[in-house]
Structures are given as C-alpha cells and as structure tokens.
Design an enzyme around this catalytic site. Sequence first.
Site, PDB file in Angstrom:
ATOM      1  N   SER A  17       0.820  -1.210   0.000  1.00  0.00           N
ATOM      2  CA  SER A  17       0.000   0.000   0.000  1.00  0.00           C
ATOM      3  C   SER A  17       0.852   1.257   0.000  1.00  0.00           C
ATOM      4  O   SER A  17       0.566   2.217  -0.736  1.00  0.00           O
ATOM      5  CB  SER A  17      -0.954  -0.003   1.199  1.00  0.00           C
ATOM      6  OG  SER A  17      -0.261  -0.138   2.411  1.00  0.00           O
ATOM      7  N   HIS A  41      -1.967  -8.754   2.137  1.00  0.00           N
ATOM      8  CA  HIS A  41      -1.638  -7.484   2.796  1.00  0.00           C
ATOM      9  C   HIS A  41      -2.696  -7.172   3.859  1.00  0.00           C
ATOM     10  O   HIS A  41      -2.658  -7.704   4.955  1.00  0.00           O
ATOM     11  CB  HIS A  41      -1.540  -6.377   1.739  1.00  0.00           C
ATOM     12  CG  HIS A  41      -0.899  -5.113   2.228  1.00  0.00           C
ATOM     13  ND1 HIS A  41      -0.328  -4.971   3.472  1.00  0.00           N
ATOM     14  CD2 HIS A  41      -0.751  -3.900   1.626  1.00  0.00           C
ATOM     15  CE1 HIS A  41       0.158  -3.750   3.608  1.00  0.00           C
ATOM     16  NE2 HIS A  41      -0.098  -3.072   2.515  1.00  0.00           N
ATOM     17  N   HIS A  77       6.918 -12.467   9.819  1.00  0.00           N
ATOM     18  CA  HIS A  77       6.943 -11.164   9.170  1.00  0.00           C
ATOM     19  C   HIS A  77       8.136 -11.122   8.232  1.00  0.00           C
ATOM     20  O   HIS A  77       9.175 -11.712   8.509  1.00  0.00           O
ATOM     21  CB  HIS A  77       7.036 -10.036  10.210  1.00  0.00           C
ATOM     22  CG  HIS A  77       6.797  -8.671   9.651  1.00  0.00           C
ATOM     23  ND1 HIS A  77       7.787  -7.934   9.048  1.00  0.00           N
ATOM     24  CD2 HIS A  77       5.670  -7.921   9.577  1.00  0.00           C
ATOM     25  CE1 HIS A  77       7.277  -6.774   8.647  1.00  0.00           C
ATOM     26  NE2 HIS A  77       5.999  -6.745   8.952  1.00  0.00           N
ATOM     27  N   ARG A 124       3.706  -3.543  17.547  1.00  0.00           N
ATOM     28  CA  ARG A 124       2.291  -3.211  17.380  1.00  0.00           C
ATOM     29  C   ARG A 124       1.420  -4.294  18.028  1.00  0.00           C
ATOM     30  O   ARG A 124       0.347  -4.000  18.561  1.00  0.00           O
ATOM     31  CB  ARG A 124       1.964  -3.056  15.894  1.00  0.00           C
ATOM     32  CG  ARG A 124       2.738  -1.938  15.208  1.00  0.00           C
ATOM     33  CD  ARG A 124       2.520  -1.942  13.702  1.00  0.00           C
ATOM     34  NE  ARG A 124       2.960  -3.201  13.109  1.00  0.00           N
ATOM     35  CZ  ARG A 124       2.756  -3.539  11.833  1.00  0.00           C
ATOM     36  NH1 ARG A 124       2.105  -2.726  11.022  1.00  0.00           N
ATOM     37  NH2 ARG A 124       3.199  -4.688  11.375  1.00  0.00           N
ATOM     38  N   ASP A 160      -1.321  -8.311  12.930  1.00  0.00           N
ATOM     39  CA  ASP A 160      -2.600  -8.899  12.525  1.00  0.00           C
ATOM     40  C   ASP A 160      -3.072  -9.996  13.471  1.00  0.00           C
ATOM     41  O   ASP A 160      -4.249 -10.354  13.481  1.00  0.00           O
ATOM     42  CB  ASP A 160      -2.487  -9.476  11.110  1.00  0.00           C
ATOM     43  CG  ASP A 160      -2.189  -8.399  10.086  1.00  0.00           C
ATOM     44  OD1 ASP A 160      -2.893  -7.371  10.094  1.00  0.00           O
ATOM     45  OD2 ASP A 160      -1.260  -8.570   9.288  1.00  0.00           O
TER      46      ASP A 160
END
Length: 464
Positions: A271, A301, A347, A356, A402
């Site tokens: 993105s 994504h 990741h 995060r 996520d």
Amino acid sequence: MATSILRTSRTKPVWSSLARARFSSTAPKNTTLKERLAELIPLELENVKRVRAEHGKKAFGPVIVDQLYGGMRGLPALIWDGSVLDADEGIRFRGKTIPECQELLPRAPGGAEPLPEGLFWLLLTGEIPTQEQVTELSKDWAARSAIPEFVEEILDRCPPTLHPMSQFSLAVTALNHNSAFAKAYQDGVSKKEYWGPTFEDSMDLIAKLPNIAGRIYRNVFGQGKLPAIDPGKDYSHNLSTLLGFGDNAAFVELMRLYITIHSDHEGGNVSAHTGKLVGSALSDPFLAFAASLNGLAGPLHGLANQEVLLWLSKMQAKIGENASDEAVKEYVWATLKGGQVVPGYGHAVLRKTDPRYIAQREFALKHLPDDPMFKLVGQIYNIVPDILLEAGKAKNPWPNVDAHSGVLLTHYGLTQMQFYTVLFGVSRAFGVAAQLIWDRALGAPLERPKSYSTAAIEAMFKNK
C-alpha cells in the site's frame, strides 16, 4: 517462551546530527502544521543535497538474482522518511518507537492513548506537537470532513454485496474531482510549489475518510442514518461515532491506538509503495491513495487480520473455550500438517515480536483481560513460536500486528470482518499522505526501475 518474546535489540538506528536535533524536539508553539512545513522544507532540501553530495555515488547494498524473482524482498530502492522498520525493534516513526509515541504524543482529555493527529504531525515534521496544535488539527479536519453529494450518491448506489474496500477505493478516486493539486498543475504551478496543493489535498483526504468509512459501514451493515461530525471531538472519536461506537470510551481509545500503530510501516509494503509510485507520476493524492487501497485489499496485505480471526473462530469452535494447552498444540500442528500457515505469525522483516502486537496486547490486558478470544490469543502467543521453530516453518516465529487487532474489534461489537481492512486503510492514509507531501516538496522524480527478462539474465551470466 513468553519472556523471550519481549527481547529487544541493543543496536539502535543511526541518525544524522540534523535528524537527531529535529526528531528529538517538540514543535514550536503558535504555528500551524502547514507553516511549520514551509519552514522545514528548505532545511530538508539542503540536507538531501548534502547526503547526495557525500554519498550519492556509493553502492548501497547488493542486488542478487533471487531478489528480482522474490518480489524485490529486502532490496534497498526507496526513500521513505516517515518511518523505518528495524528487524529487532520494529517500527520507528521519525526515530521514535511505539512506546515512545504513546508516552510523548498528546492525548485526549482523560485518554491514555496517543491522538493520531499528533502522529501525523510527527510524520510530517519529526516534532512532537503541543496539545493546542493537535486540537487545532482536529478542528481543521472536522471542518474539511464533508464529502461531495455525488460521492455520497456513488456510495449509496453501491450494492451491499460489493466489498467495502472496493467501495472505499471508488469514493476516494471520486474525490479527485476537487483536487487542489490537479487544478494547480493545470494552471501551471511551479515545481517548487507542488507541495502546497499536495498538502491541501492530503489534509482533505484524511479529513473525509471517516465520513466515507462510516457511510460504507452503515450502508452495508444496516446501521441507520449517518450522524454529523462533531467539530469539538478528535478524529478517532468522530470516526467511532460514525461507526456507531462513539458512546463507548474504550472503543474510542482503541481507535486512537489502532490508527496510530497502523498509520505507517516504511515504504516497501504494497500500500505504501503503490501510493508513492502512483504519486511519482504527479497523480494527485486522491488517485495515489486509491491505488494504495487497491493494494491493501489483497489477501497477502490488509486482509491478514480477517484471516487470523477466522482461524481463531474455527479453533474455538473445534476445541471449545478454555481449552487446554495440549488441545491448542494439536490444532496448530493439524493446521501446519494440512499445508496451511498459522495466520498472524511471521513477518518479512521483523525478527522479534511486532511492537504493534505488544501495544494491542497491553491494551487488552487493561481493558478486556477476561475476554475468551483474547485468552485464546494469549495462549497461542505462548505456544505457537516453539511449534514454528520446531517445524522449521518460519525465520520469525513471533506474532505480528494482525494476530491481535481483529480480536479487539470483535470484543467491542465490530464483528463485520469484511470492514476491518477499511479501518486499516483509514490509518494507512496518514503515512502515505505524509510521504506524498515530502516527495513533492523534495522534487522526487518519476519512479522507473529497470526490468530484465529471464532470458536476459541467463545471457548476462553466460557472457561473464
């Protein structure tokens, strides 16, 4: 295992003396964001000129054939000023970690999480804004928040079966109708002034996203008439209200945290890179960000958090609530032996637990420690890394962002998983917009990398 997940690196990113001076400072008082940018741009132009003069002809990392076939993974090829991803420490926004942002950025009265308005100021200037500056930014975005009537009609005419991300992209593309940059370019604006109308478009873009997201949510999921933006509330509070959750203080706090930690993740992800690439053709911020959204909508994504929640729900349905560690281990092994991955783990860059994820886990421990799904997430957090290491399935067996976000949203009643990527998109606008402004300010050129065919690569090495 649980303690090792929190390991941190002793290696700190290296910053120039100019960067340290800027990035450790607070914003001067009594100045607007645009005024401060106008002061910083000439300084950064000189800084870029100095860096290129000193280092422009030096090699910057090797390129191997596997990188060309592997999606350019790890290939140093972009300048992205808002954030840098460290393999051990995770994301840094203008040099500041997520815990530092949580500590230093202004908060809403009575709130504990940073306001995204402050994070946007930080992304653009490298400075921590004052409470007053953040309040004024909230008011500015509220004043810009209305979307054109024809855009409302476009959204209202979309069938509810059209994916929310498709609707989101449609609406953002249509905002190009009133682009300040497109008009200024048509009128012959100087290249040195490109950043000004790009700034105005970017501010309009961010400001209008809550109204777009709220309209999509209510049209698709039947939540009734859209309320008005409250000019006295912050960005996250207004977004929460438009979604129907403004009366829940904890959900509003979650939105403040969610937008902040999802705002930027350096420039190589799909993105972010797409927005930069399309913007390099001097497409206005609305067109550039619409392209970003189309990339974010991909399963590899922005849809990852949805896949995590589906996997967790299937596991809970199979083994029940409060299942034993052995039952969880058996389910994880069954997932891997079935040729599937454990979603939310691993990741491309990170080699430790995603900060995060940690920020969301700490939020959950504070606000929803007894939630059954959160308990399962915590159980998996302590079990999966060892299994992935034993199976040899991941260089990085730790959880990423996520692995947690969907559980938090579900807890507060936002259960429509198809909408989660829209919230991700609202957040990602902050990072993409900040870089587009700086790209135009610094005169970034059209992106045009060189490509090769497989035959050309073979011929190249046959001749050596």
